[in-house]
Design a protein around this motif. Structure first.
Motif, mmCIF file in Angstrom:
data_model
loop_
_atom_site.group_PDB
_atom_site.id
_atom_site.type_symbol
_atom_site.label_atom_id
_atom_site.label_comp_id
_atom_site.label_asym_id
_atom_site.label_seq_id
_atom_site.Cartn_x
_atom_site.Cartn_y
_atom_site.Cartn_z
ATOM 1 N N PRO A 164 22.045 31.583 -0.933
ATOM 2 C CA PRO A 164 23.047 32.369 -1.655
ATOM 3 C C PRO A 164 24.002 33.054 -0.665
ATOM 4 C CG PRO A 164 20.849 33.363 -1.869
ATOM 5 C CD PRO A 164 20.701 32.106 -1.087
ATOM 6 N N GLY A 165 25.178 33.358 -1.151
ATOM 7 C CA GLY A 165 26.175 34.054 -0.333
ATOM 8 C C GLY A 165 27.582 33.623 -0.712
ATOM 9 N N THR A 166 28.551 34.224 -0.025
ATOM 10 C CA THR A 166 29.953 33.879 -0.237
ATOM 11 C C THR A 166 30.413 33.082 0.970
ATOM 12 O OG1 THR A 166 30.344 35.847 -1.574
ATOM 13 C CG2 THR A 166 32.282 34.783 -0.626
ATOM 14 N N TYR A 167 30.879 31.875 0.728
ATOM 15 C CA TYR A 167 31.314 30.967 1.776
ATOM 16 C C TYR A 167 32.841 30.854 1.723
ATOM 17 C CZ TYR A 167 26.405 29.612 1.975
ATOM 18 O OH TYR A 167 25.032 29.630 2.104
ATOM 19 N N SER A 168 33.501 31.495 2.675
ATOM 20 C CA SER A 168 34.963 31.425 2.751
ATOM 21 C C SER A 168 35.340 30.236 3.625
ATOM 22 C CB SER A 168 35.536 32.701 3.357
ATOM 23 O OG SER A 168 35.243 33.797 2.523
ATOM 24 N N TYR A 169 36.392 29.528 3.236
ATOM 25 C CA TYR A 169 36.828 28.371 4.011
ATOM 26 C C TYR A 169 38.341 28.226 3.949
ATOM 27 C CZ TYR A 169 36.935 25.899 -0.510
ATOM 28 O OH TYR A 169 37.192 25.519 -1.801
ATOM 29 N N LEU A 170 38.843 27.353 4.803
ATOM 30 C CA LEU A 170 40.273 27.093 4.878
ATOM 31 C C LEU A 170 40.516 25.669 5.339
ATOM 32 C CD1 LEU A 170 40.960 27.037 8.162
ATOM 33 C CD2 LEU A 170 40.904 29.478 7.895
ATOM 34 N N CYS A 171 41.782 25.282 5.336
ATOM 35 C CA CYS A 171 42.200 24.002 5.911
ATOM 36 C C CYS A 171 42.714 24.334 7.305
ATOM 37 C CB CYS A 171 43.307 23.359 5.068
ATOM 38 S SG CYS A 171 44.083 21.930 5.866
ATOM 39 N N THR A 172 42.115 23.762 8.339
ATOM 40 C CA THR A 172 42.553 24.085 9.704
ATOM 41 C C THR A 172 43.931 23.514 10.014
ATOM 42 O OG1 THR A 172 41.381 22.157 10.588
ATOM 43 C CG2 THR A 172 40.212 24.279 10.626
ATOM 44 N N ILE A 173 44.372 22.512 9.273
ATOM 45 C CA ILE A 173 45.706 21.952 9.469
ATOM 46 C C ILE A 173 46.757 22.851 8.841
ATOM 47 C CG2 ILE A 173 47.188 19.937 9.022
ATOM 48 C CD1 ILE A 173 44.546 18.279 8.848
ATOM 49 N N HIS A 174 46.404 23.467 7.714
ATOM 50 C CA HIS A 174 47.305 24.358 6.973
ATOM 51 C C HIS A 174 46.546 25.651 6.686
ATOM 52 C CE1 HIS A 174 48.244 20.120 5.864
ATOM 53 N NE2 HIS A 174 49.444 20.504 6.254
ATOM 54 N N PRO A 175 46.451 26.568 7.657
ATOM 55 C CA PRO A 175 45.591 27.749 7.528
ATOM 56 C C PRO A 175 45.922 28.697 6.369
ATOM 57 C CG PRO A 175 46.383 27.487 9.791
ATOM 58 C CD PRO A 175 47.082 26.472 8.962
ATOM 59 N N PHE A 176 47.086 28.530 5.755
ATOM 60 C CA PHE A 176 47.395 29.363 4.588
ATOM 61 C C PHE A 176 46.587 28.920 3.371
ATOM 62 C CE2 PHE A 176 50.470 25.898 4.640
ATOM 63 C CZ PHE A 176 50.407 25.409 3.347
ATOM 64 N N MET A 177 45.965 27.747 3.437
ATOM 65 C CA MET A 177 45.129 27.241 2.342
ATOM 66 C C MET A 177 43.728 27.815 2.503
ATOM 67 S SD MET A 177 46.277 23.200 2.355
ATOM 68 C CE MET A 177 44.932 22.746 1.258
ATOM 69 N N THR A 178 43.365 28.757 1.661
ATOM 70 C CA THR A 178 42.045 29.388 1.743
ATOM 71 C C THR A 178 41.373 29.390 0.379
ATOM 72 O OG1 THR A 178 42.963 31.585 1.332
ATOM 73 C CG2 THR A 178 42.780 30.903 3.647
ATOM 74 N N ALA A 179 40.052 29.478 0.385
ATOM 75 C CA ALA A 179 39.270 29.534 -0.862
ATOM 76 C C ALA A 179 37.865 29.991 -0.538
ATOM 77 C CB ALA A 179 39.273 28.169 -1.543
#
Length: 185
Positions: A164-179
């Motif tokens: 369990p937990g919160t997993y934050s991620y992004l696109c390293t090619i387009h760092p403005f893309m987060t979720a």
């Protein structure tokens, strides 16, 4: 052929091709502002040929309409370049969307959808790239568990969440893309 030009009291010598030599000999090139070009109006004016269009800036073309706050000939609304596939406006910075349950994340329009996914421990989540540009799914910070290769169009990446937990991620090619993925018991 060699032409001599006087520059600040000195001489400069360079080789010129036949076209330049002919243009100089005929007086078609001028450095003093006297143009040998035909006038823009009247006899000898430049006009488009059959099937050609008058364009802004062309002699005889109508002055483009001016919109308040814009320069002549410039559209107030930017138009995307044909080879560009990024959105013209940045992603929304409004309130975050409510978490969505499921096991799939679409990568489209330079965003992860849903932006927040809520799953139970043991769920395998699959990301599918629906954009024409490559994207990654990579944990933010160091030591994160999400590490995809660059995903081309229609390629997928899957990961099974075991804690369990919160997993934050992004696109390293387009760092403005987060979720994020919220994992519960």
């Amino acid at each position: 052929m060699h032409l001599n030009f006087r520059i600040s009291g000195g001489r400069s010598r360079f080789a010129a091709g036949p076209a330049v030599a002919t243009a100089v000999a005929l007086g078609l090139l001028s450095a003093c502002g006297q143009s040998s070009h035909p006038p823009s109006t009247g006899t000898g004016a430049i006009t488009p040929g059959a099937g050609q269009h008058q364009t802004a800036g062309m002699p005889g073309a109508a002055e483009p309409e001016k919109t308040a706050g814009s320069a002549p000939g410039i559209s107030p609304t930017p138009t995307p370049m044909p080879s560009m596939s990024m959105p013209m406006s940045p992603p929304s910075t409004g309130a975050a969307a409510a978490p969505v349950s499921g096991d799939a994340v679409a990568i489209k329009n330079f965003a992860f959808a849903p932006a927040t996914l809520k799953v139970k421990v043991g769920t395998t989540v699959t990301w599918t790239n629906q954009d024409t540009d490559a994207h990654t799914v990579t944990s933010t910070g160091s030591g994160g568990s999400l590490r995809s290769a660059a995903l081309n169009t229609h390629e997928t990446y899957s990961y099974t969440f075991t804690k369990p937990g919160t997993y934050s991620y992004l696109c390293t090619i387009h760092p403005f893309m987060t979720a994020t993925v919220e994992v519960t018991r």
